[in-house]
Design an enzyme around this catalytic site. Structure first.
Site, mmCIF file in Angstrom:
data_model
loop_
_atom_site.group_PDB
_atom_site.id
_atom_site.type_symbol
_atom_site.label_atom_id
_atom_site.label_comp_id
_atom_site.label_asym_id
_atom_site.label_seq_id
_atom_site.Cartn_x
_atom_site.Cartn_y
_atom_site.Cartn_z
ATOM 1 N N GLY A 1 0.826 -1.195 0.000
ATOM 2 C CA GLY A 1 0.000 0.000 0.000
ATOM 3 C C GLY A 1 0.865 1.250 0.000
ATOM 4 O O GLY A 1 2.009 1.253 -0.494
ATOM 5 N N SER A 2 0.356 2.281 0.617
ATOM 6 C CA SER A 2 1.016 3.588 0.540
ATOM 7 C C SER A 2 2.383 3.606 1.200
ATOM 8 O O SER A 2 3.183 4.518 0.958
ATOM 9 C CB SER A 2 0.145 4.656 1.192
ATOM 10 O OG SER A 2 -1.113 4.666 0.573
ATOM 11 N N VAL A 3 2.655 2.632 2.044
ATOM 12 C CA VAL A 3 3.976 2.556 2.663
ATOM 13 C C VAL A 3 5.049 2.533 1.579
ATOM 14 O O VAL A 3 6.153 3.048 1.744
ATOM 15 C CB VAL A 3 4.057 1.306 3.565
ATOM 16 C CG1 VAL A 3 5.468 1.031 3.998
ATOM 17 C CG2 VAL A 3 3.129 1.464 4.759
ATOM 18 N N PHE A 4 4.670 1.965 0.425
ATOM 19 C CA PHE A 4 5.609 1.795 -0.677
ATOM 20 C C PHE A 4 5.953 3.126 -1.342
ATOM 21 O O PHE A 4 6.909 3.223 -2.095
ATOM 22 C CB PHE A 4 4.998 0.834 -1.695
ATOM 23 C CG PHE A 4 5.998 0.204 -2.622
ATOM 24 C CD1 PHE A 4 6.973 -0.670 -2.133
ATOM 25 C CD2 PHE A 4 5.974 0.477 -3.994
ATOM 26 C CE1 PHE A 4 7.887 -1.254 -2.995
ATOM 27 C CE2 PHE A 4 6.889 -0.112 -4.849
ATOM 28 C CZ PHE A 4 7.847 -0.982 -4.343
ATOM 29 N N LYS A 5 5.138 4.191 -1.043
ATOM 30 C CA LYS A 5 5.383 5.481 -1.691
ATOM 31 C C LYS A 5 6.772 6.010 -1.365
ATOM 32 O O LYS A 5 7.398 6.699 -2.178
ATOM 33 C CB LYS A 5 4.307 6.497 -1.269
ATOM 34 C CG LYS A 5 2.973 6.226 -1.979
ATOM 35 C CD LYS A 5 1.848 7.073 -1.404
ATOM 36 C CE LYS A 5 0.529 6.715 -2.101
ATOM 37 N NZ LYS A 5 -0.631 7.225 -1.350
#
Lengths: 370, 624
Positions: B320-324
């Protein structure tokens, strides 16, 4: 009766000494056989002390037996025979039953076994009859002697006490052999006895048959009936040449060896003293027996000679059967080894019988008394 | 009386005397030969037999090394256990004895017989074969009083592993159980009934912890009673192990996970040591050391919540957004993102005919890199993903430790997945689509990571880009596995964004704010399924459990030179901040202030009810 100085001088000292030495060795061995190892130290059963007390009593009995002239026994032989027979019959009807066998007479203060008396009776009557003439036994005389013996042995076997019954016959048989039989009798016996043996099988109890089978192959039941035989042989064999040392026998100290203070006492000796010690013991026993042969040879009269032969066989059969059993040469039979196995009354009787032989030997020169 | 002294010429029979002498001679010879045969000829044989009677040898069990946490609290100890053994040679009636044992222990005779036959060859002579590994006190008392009637039975005292905190550390410690055929084949020093590590640290450090068995020789008497004993070889105890885990922290993490499916990692950013490694639901390793029944095992295996799964290292989730932050790093590394570049977010973007939505319907307006990270703007990263494409994002992700094993000393770790064009062609037989780039940029699609990989990446954000091997032992030195290809300025930029995410009033991680501690964070919400409009319209509580999004929270925290990366991942936790945030906040409070904040009972009850509903309705779901 005053004790003649010459009597004391002509005592067969070697025989007396051997008996005492054997007894002391046996007691020493009992000391070891009655102890066993615990987690810390040893536990001691008091067998050897009791044996010493019985030995002292036996020694006293032996001296008593030596005091009177053995020839008086001739006169009491037959009365003793009839009394014994009467007691055996009494046992048959009114005896006390212990462990399923009717062997004891309750005398109020103690239980009395008439079969013990039968051993002495068979000795005296046998010597009395056999001493009457010198010719070898023919069928008739043999039948007579055997008949007298069976009169005593029969009720004993019926009690049932096969061991004692057979030993009566064995003692008498030994005396007959010593006396000698005519060639026809000898030949007949040679054929008859082996062919009668299978017949005897039928009269044995199951447990007796099993013992014989186990003897033939102890490995069939290593933890059951064969256990005695196997453990006894391990004890003896592991002794090696010099033995494990006094109190060091593992088979006995750790109680793998059953009956180690009674029937298998000599196995303890073999284990702890090894081949060397056991050969010494065996030699002592043989010297002990051969001293009796000397007494029988030098006896003043045939009665004394046969009496001595009877005592000889009394010891001989016990040594043969017990040691044979312990060495795995014979089936397990509950017969003790004289002087080595623990047993109060047997120690008493052993010494008394040695006394009887000494009695015969010390009076060998006194024939001119009458 | 007259004839008793009548001795006229009576000579004893000569033949008789000879006979007696012959008999003596015969007996002497026969017995002497027999004695020679037994004592000399077969003497050694019987001496050996006597020794077999008398002396027995037995193993002395070596205690397994203790396991402590980083503060010295005991986690795994050894307690005496009573095993029932059978010495075959002492047992006259094996079948009868086995039947009696079955009656005592409530087992089946056939089972014991089968065990006996199977293991007969494995047991040395005069050594006890273990029939029942673990007797209760009542059984010990019962058997001990009847022991003399059943020769051959022996009660053995052996050390048995006990895990003080049960489920708390099940997946880290693993468990021991009796060695199987394979293990005994491989390690000759193992005997039947020995315990070996089967999972976790117990398996990995088996050689260090087992120790070496000793051997004792003792004398027995005929009843089997032990007399003098002599130790032939002293046993050597196994080495003691100190884990890097902090028991209190682990306890708190497990309390917050509260049987919900998920995991928590707390990693020291400077050493790589793990202070907490929690996965939920968990199992009690004690059940294994006392022998698990088939029914117990089936229950564990078939539990829809999969308690045997270590979610921190064995489960892979879309980040999810952690990957941003990874995508941002890639952009900086390839000089393709200018931090000052401003992108307008109207709430969606279009690629061809397909519409890609931002999580905020109204859009974020104009955002630069930092704002995009702080507010987790999807549209900004759709734009960057399209520019970077899968090739650069993947390369950077691999360099940041994703898609590969972290090398933690626990068995069965999964590597996750970082997609490449080639991978997709192989896997699906079709080429990489433009839309795939956009999905990848927000951590959806084919990217799969373990919580531990995420923690390692965020630790690198704190420690200057160093990728450290996650360590479980307190005395292990840091192991550098790689370096994130960013310079310090670029790292600082990312770190500043993390901190702003917590401190900014519009940041998504505001709930992590902790006085006196510099906290940074990034939320993540990983879609499990593409939500239909019907589902989207539902309120959170009404979405069926198995369709709910996974919640991520990755955080950094530093104070007075102590720096930690903390990652929480809750399956079907809905939103990163609300689902996974509170755990992280509680952990930060504990790490720096020792404050214990248990999960409120009301929340526990609520999530329990949701889970229950979900199982009843669907039989449970499972994230990949």
């Amino acid at each position: 009766m005053p004790i003649d100085r010459r009597l004391i001088l002509s005592i067969n000292w070697p025989l007396l000494g051997l008996a005492v030495v054997l007894f002391l060795l046996g007691t020493l061995n009992l000391y070891s056989a009655s102890g066993y190892r615990l987690e810390d130290g040893m536990n001691m059963a008091p067998y050897f002390l009791r044996q010493l007390v019985w030995g002292a009593m036996g020694f006293g009995g032996m001296l008593l037996v030596m005091v009177f002239d053995y020839r008086h026994l001739k006169t009491i032989a037959w009365p003793l025979f009839w009394i014994t027979l009467a007691l055996l019959v009494a046992v048959f009807f009114a005896g006390k039953t212990i462990y399923g066998a009717r062997r004891w007479l309750d005398l109020g203060f103690m239980n009395f076994q008439p079969s013990e008396l039968a051993k002495i009776a068979v000795l005296l009557v046998g010597a009395r009859i056999l001493a009457r003439e010198r010719e070898p036994l023919g069928f008739v005389r043999l039948g007579y002697v055997l008949g007298v013996g069976l009169l005593l042995a029969g009720p004993v076997i019926r009690q049932p006490d096969l061991g004692t019954g057979l030993s009566l016959i064995l003692i008498l048989g030994g005396m007959i052999l010593y006396r000698g039989v005519t060639p026809p009798v000898f030949k007949t016996a040679l054929i008859a006895i082996p062919s009668l043996l299978p017949l005897a099988w039928l009269f044995l109890h199951d447990y007796q048959k099993r013992r014989i089978m186990t003897f033939l192959d102890p490995t069939t039941d290593p933890l059951g009936a064969g256990y005695h035989i196997i453990q006894s042989q391990i004890a003896i064999g592991s002794g090696g040449f010099w033995g494990k040392g006094f109190l060091q026998g593992t088979q006995s100290q750790l109680r793998f060896l059953p009956e180690r203070h009674t029937d298998f006492a000599v196995a303890v000796f073999c284990e702890e003293w090894g081949f060397a010690g056991t050969m010494v013991l065996l030699t002592l026993f043989c010297l002990f027996l051969s001293q009796m042969v000397n007494v029988a040879k030098d006896a003043r009269d045939l009665f004394g000679s046969y009496l001595t032969a009877g005592v000889f066989f009394y010891f001989f059969w016990q040594i043969l059967i017990n040691t044979g059993m312990v060495l795995g040469l014979m089936p397990v039979v509950g017969i003790p080894l004289p002087f080595i196995s623990y047993g109060g009354s047997s120690t008493l009787v052993n010494f008394c019988l040695v006394g009887l032989v000494l009695n015969v030997s010390m009076r060998r020169f006194l024939f001119k008394q009458n | 009386m007259s004839n008793i002294y009548d001795n006229t010429s009576q000579q004893p029979p000569r033949a008789g005397l000879l006979l007696l002498q012959a008999l003596i001679f015969l007996v002497f010879c026969v017995f002497a030969v027999r004695l020679w045969f037994l004592q000399i000829h077969r003497g050694e044989f019987y001496a050996r037999k006597a020794q077999e009677n008398q002396l027995r040898q037995e193993s002395i069990f070596s205690p397994r090394g203790l396991i402590r946490d980083r503060n010295g609290d005991l986690l795994a100890v050894n307690e005496p256990a009573y095993a029932l053994g059978l010495v075959r040679e002492d047992c006259p009636d094996v079948d009868g004895t086995l039947r009696q044992v079955a009656e005592w222990t409530g087992g089946s005779f056939d089972g014991l017989k089968e065990l006996f036959v199977k293991n007969q060859k494995r047991v040395k002579g005069f050594e006890p074969m273990i029939l029942v590994p673990d007797l209760s006190f009542d059984q010990v008392a019962l058997i001990d009083t009847n022991r003399l009637r059943w020769p051959g039975l022996a009660i053995q005292v052996r050390p048995r592993r006990q895990y003080r905190h049960g489920k708390l550390l099940g997946h880290v410690l693993g468990y021991v159980a009796e060695a199987n055929e394979d293990e005994m084949e491989r390690r000759p020093e193992l005997a039947l009934g020995d315990y070996v590590g089967k999972q976790g640290i117990e398996l990995v450090l088996e050689d260090r912890m087992r120790g070496v068995k000793g051997r004792t020789q003792f004398e027995v008497d005929v009843t089997g009673r032990r007399l003098q004993e002599r130790v032939l070889k002293h046993p050597r105890a196994g080495h003691e192990i100190s884990l890097s885990i902090d028991l209190g922290l682990q306890e708190l993490a497990m309390d917050w996970l509260d049987e919900e499916a998920g995991g928590v990692v707390v990693m020291d950013a400077d050493t790589g040591q793990l202070w907490a490694l929690a996965t939920s639901p968990s199992y009690d390793p004690n059940a294994f050391s006392s022998g698990l029944s088939a029914a117990q095992w089936a229950e564990l295996r078939d539990d829809p919540q999969h308690p045997m799964q270590n979610r921190v290292i064995q489960s892979v989730y879309p980040p999810g957004s952690v990957f941003k932050h990874v995508v941002a790093g890639a952009g900086l590394h390839y000089n393709m993102i200018d931090p000052k570049e401003v992108v307008h977010c109207p709430g969606f973007t279009q690629l061809g005919s397909h519409v890609f939505r931002c999580w905020r319907k109204g859009g974020h307006g104009n955002v630069n890199l930092e704002r995009a990270l702080v507010e987790s703007c999807d549209v900004y990263f759709y734009r960057q993903g399209k520019k970077l494409t899968v090739d650069r994002m993947s390369e950077f992700a691999f360099a940041s430790g994703f898609g590969t094993l972290t090398g933690i000393d626990l068995p069965h770790e999964k590597a996750g997945n970082i997609p490449t064009r080639e991978w997709k062609r192989k896997r699906f037989g079709e080429g990489w689509q433009g839309g795939d780039n956009l999905n990848m940029a927000i951590g959806q699609g084919y990217t799969l990571t373990t919580p531990l990989q995420v923690a390692r990446f965020f630790a690198a954000a704190l420690n200057g880009g160093k990728l450290l091997k996650p360590l479980l032992l307190k005395d292990e030195k840091p192991v550098l596995q790689g370096q994130i290809p960013l310079n310090q300025d670029q790292l600082d930029l990312l770190y500043r964004a993390l901190v702003r995410t917590v401190e900014d009033d519009r940041g998504t991680c505001r709930r992590l704010r902790t006085a006196g501690v510099i906290v940074g964070g990034k939320t993540g919400t990983a879609q499990v399924v593409r939500l239909t409009d019907a589902l989207k319209a539902l309120k959170d509580d009404d979405i069926p459990y198995r369709f709910r999004d996974h919640a991520w929270m990755a955080a950094t925290a530093e104070k007075d030179g102590r720096r930690f990366a903390i990652v929480a991942m809750i399956e079907h936790g809905l939103h990163g901040s609300s689902g996974a945030g509170p755990v992280v906040k509680a952990l930060i409070d504990y790490i720096f202030y020792g404050k214990v904040t248990p999960k409120p009972e009301a929340q526990k009850a609520k999530s329990r009810a949701a889970r229950l509903l979900s199982y009843n309705a669907t039989g449970g779901g499972r994230a990949n």
